[in-house]
Design a protein around this motif. Structure first.
Motif, PDB file in Angstrom:
ATOM      1  N   CYS A  65      -1.582  -1.610  -4.019  1.00  0.00           N
ATOM      2  CA  CYS A  65      -2.801  -0.904  -3.628  1.00  0.00           C
ATOM      3  C   CYS A  65      -2.505   0.592  -3.646  1.00  0.00           C
ATOM      4  CB  CYS A  65      -3.245  -1.361  -2.240  1.00  0.00           C
ATOM      5  SG  CYS A  65      -4.819  -0.652  -1.718  1.00  0.00           S
ATOM      6  N   ASP A  66      -3.080   1.291  -4.600  1.00  0.00           N
ATOM      7  CA  ASP A  66      -2.736   2.677  -4.895  1.00  0.00           C
ATOM      8  C   ASP A  66      -3.710   3.647  -4.229  1.00  0.00           C
ATOM      9  OD1 ASP A  66      -1.920   5.047  -5.946  1.00  0.00           O
ATOM     10  OD2 ASP A  66      -2.109   4.466  -8.046  1.00  0.00           O
ATOM     11  N   ILE A  67      -3.356   4.108  -3.046  1.00  0.00           N
ATOM     12  CA  ILE A  67      -4.133   5.146  -2.363  1.00  0.00           C
ATOM     13  C   ILE A  67      -3.663   6.522  -2.810  1.00  0.00           C
ATOM     14  CG2 ILE A  67      -4.849   6.029  -0.108  1.00  0.00           C
ATOM     15  CD1 ILE A  67      -5.734   3.149  -0.739  1.00  0.00           C
TER      16      ILE A  67
ATOM     17  N   VAL B  67       0.841  -1.198   0.000  1.00  0.00           N
ATOM     18  CA  VAL B  67       0.000   0.000   0.000  1.00  0.00           C
ATOM     19  C   VAL B  67       0.876   1.247   0.000  1.00  0.00           C
ATOM     20  CG1 VAL B  67      -1.822   1.264   1.199  1.00  0.00           C
ATOM     21  CG2 VAL B  67      -1.754  -1.238   1.335  1.00  0.00           C
ATOM     22  N   PHE B  68       0.656   2.115  -0.981  1.00  0.00           N
ATOM     23  CA  PHE B  68       1.298   3.432  -0.925  1.00  0.00           C
ATOM     24  C   PHE B  68       0.226   4.427  -0.528  1.00  0.00           C
ATOM     25  CE2 PHE B  68       3.614   7.208  -1.812  1.00  0.00           C
ATOM     26  CZ  PHE B  68       4.960   6.856  -1.747  1.00  0.00           C
TER      27      PHE B  68
ATOM     28  N   GLU C  75     -10.509  -4.975  -1.939  1.00  0.00           N
ATOM     29  CA  GLU C  75     -10.687  -5.118  -3.382  1.00  0.00           C
ATOM     30  C   GLU C  75      -9.519  -5.876  -4.000  1.00  0.00           C
ATOM     31  OE1 GLU C  75     -11.224  -1.250  -5.059  1.00  0.00           O
ATOM     32  OE2 GLU C  75     -13.343  -1.125  -4.506  1.00  0.00           O
ATOM     33  N   LYS C  76      -8.298  -5.568  -3.548  1.00  0.00           N
ATOM     34  CA  LYS C  76      -7.122  -6.284  -4.043  1.00  0.00           C
ATOM     35  C   LYS C  76      -7.170  -7.753  -3.658  1.00  0.00           C
ATOM     36  CE  LYS C  76      -4.816  -3.223  -6.277  1.00  0.00           C
ATOM     37  NZ  LYS C  76      -4.491  -3.417  -7.723  1.00  0.00           N
TER      38      LYS C  76
ATOM     39  N   TYR D 273       6.682   7.107  -4.789  1.00  0.00           N
ATOM     40  CA  TYR D 273       5.471   6.398  -5.223  1.00  0.00           C
ATOM     41  C   TYR D 273       5.740   5.604  -6.497  1.00  0.00           C
ATOM     42  CZ  TYR D 273       1.153   5.995  -7.968  1.00  0.00           C
ATOM     43  OH  TYR D 273       0.139   5.537  -8.773  1.00  0.00           O
ATOM     44  N   LYS D 274       6.343   6.238  -7.469  1.00  0.00           N
ATOM     45  CA  LYS D 274       6.648   5.574  -8.737  1.00  0.00           C
ATOM     46  C   LYS D 274       7.594   4.396  -8.529  1.00  0.00           C
ATOM     47  CE  LYS D 274       8.547   6.401 -13.361  1.00  0.00           C
ATOM     48  NZ  LYS D 274       9.166   7.401 -14.278  1.00  0.00           N
TER      49      LYS D 274
END
Length: 240
Positions: free
Chosen positions: A194-196, A141-142, A235-236, A179-180
């Motif tokens: 998981c992209d927050i 998760v980020f 969801e993931k 992030y990248k």
């Protein structure tokens, strides 16, 4: 993911199927840190683990699979980063033999600047490898963006100075770089990402005052947004 199959099986066969263990490895957001304040010892934080996203994940899964026994390990530590998380993995995660490890680092790591980026990605790769060696699945998760300005709610000079520091990291594009790098590392290692972060970026770009969505006005999201993170993690879990 197989974790859902295991939870579903336990929900049906409560005596025969093994219990499920989900471990969370991360920083202050994972631990459940919210508001900050200063005292004679320096900056302090309000701890509220019951409102943190690991607890919310378990609550939602308990609604979906009410008979399934799900054990939760919250190994989030305030102020931690990926290097330290990797170093304490054998102590804080491995002994519990989790079925799923949800890892989340980046906010504190970004404060190290571009110079520490390689240390960050190397540590993430090591964490992902250790999870694999345990035979567990992994989600990375980020989290949210940090403050982009000094909030009008901050009154003390010490509070404002801290806000300026975090805003410099965010507005200077350093968090974007981390992030990248985290996304690329997770995908390379076959880890669910998981992209927050991108959701917060879209809000900020659309005129939302995201700084006011932070409980401490620096980097801790308000309690309501932990539900969002929990839902995105689940969801993931449902992805193939």
């Amino acid at each position: 993911m197989k974790i859902i199959e295991r939870i579903s099986a336990k929900n049906v066969d409560i005596y025969g199927a093994e219990p499920i263990t989900i471990a969370f490895l991360g920083d202050s957001v994972t631990q459940g840190c919210f508001e900050c304040y200063f005292d004679d010892k320096g900056v302090q934080t309000v701890f509220d683990a019951k409102s943190a996203y690991p607890t919310r994940v378990k609550e939602i899964l308990n609604i979906l699979y009410p008979a399934a026994q799900i054990n939760l390990i919250n190994a989030g530590i305030s102020g931690d980063n990926a290097v330290n998380g990797n170093n304490r993995f054998e102590r804080d995660i491995a002994p519990y033999k989790p079925d799923l490890v949800v890892a989340s680092f980046g906010l504190n790591d970004a404060c190290g600047g571009k110079e520490k980026l390689k240390d960050y990605t190397v540590a993430l790769e090591s964490i992902f490898g250790k999870v694999k060696n345990l035979g567990a699945e992994c989600i990375f998760v980020f989290q949210n963006i940090m403050d982009t300005k000094v909030s009008h709610n901050l009154k003390e000079d010490r509070e404002k100075d801290l806000a300026k520091f975090f805003a410099g990291i965010q507005n200077g594009g350093i968090t974007d770089i981390y992030y990248k790098a985290a996304k690329e590392t997770a995908l390379k290692c076959g880890v669910k990402f998981c992209d927050i972060y991108s959701a917060w970026k879209k809000m900020e770009e659309s005129g939302v005052d995201t700084t006011e969505l932070l409980a401490n006005y620096y980097n801790h999201p308000k309690r309501e947004f932990h539900y969002y993170t929990a839902i995105k993690i689940i969801e993931k879990m449902f992805e193939i």
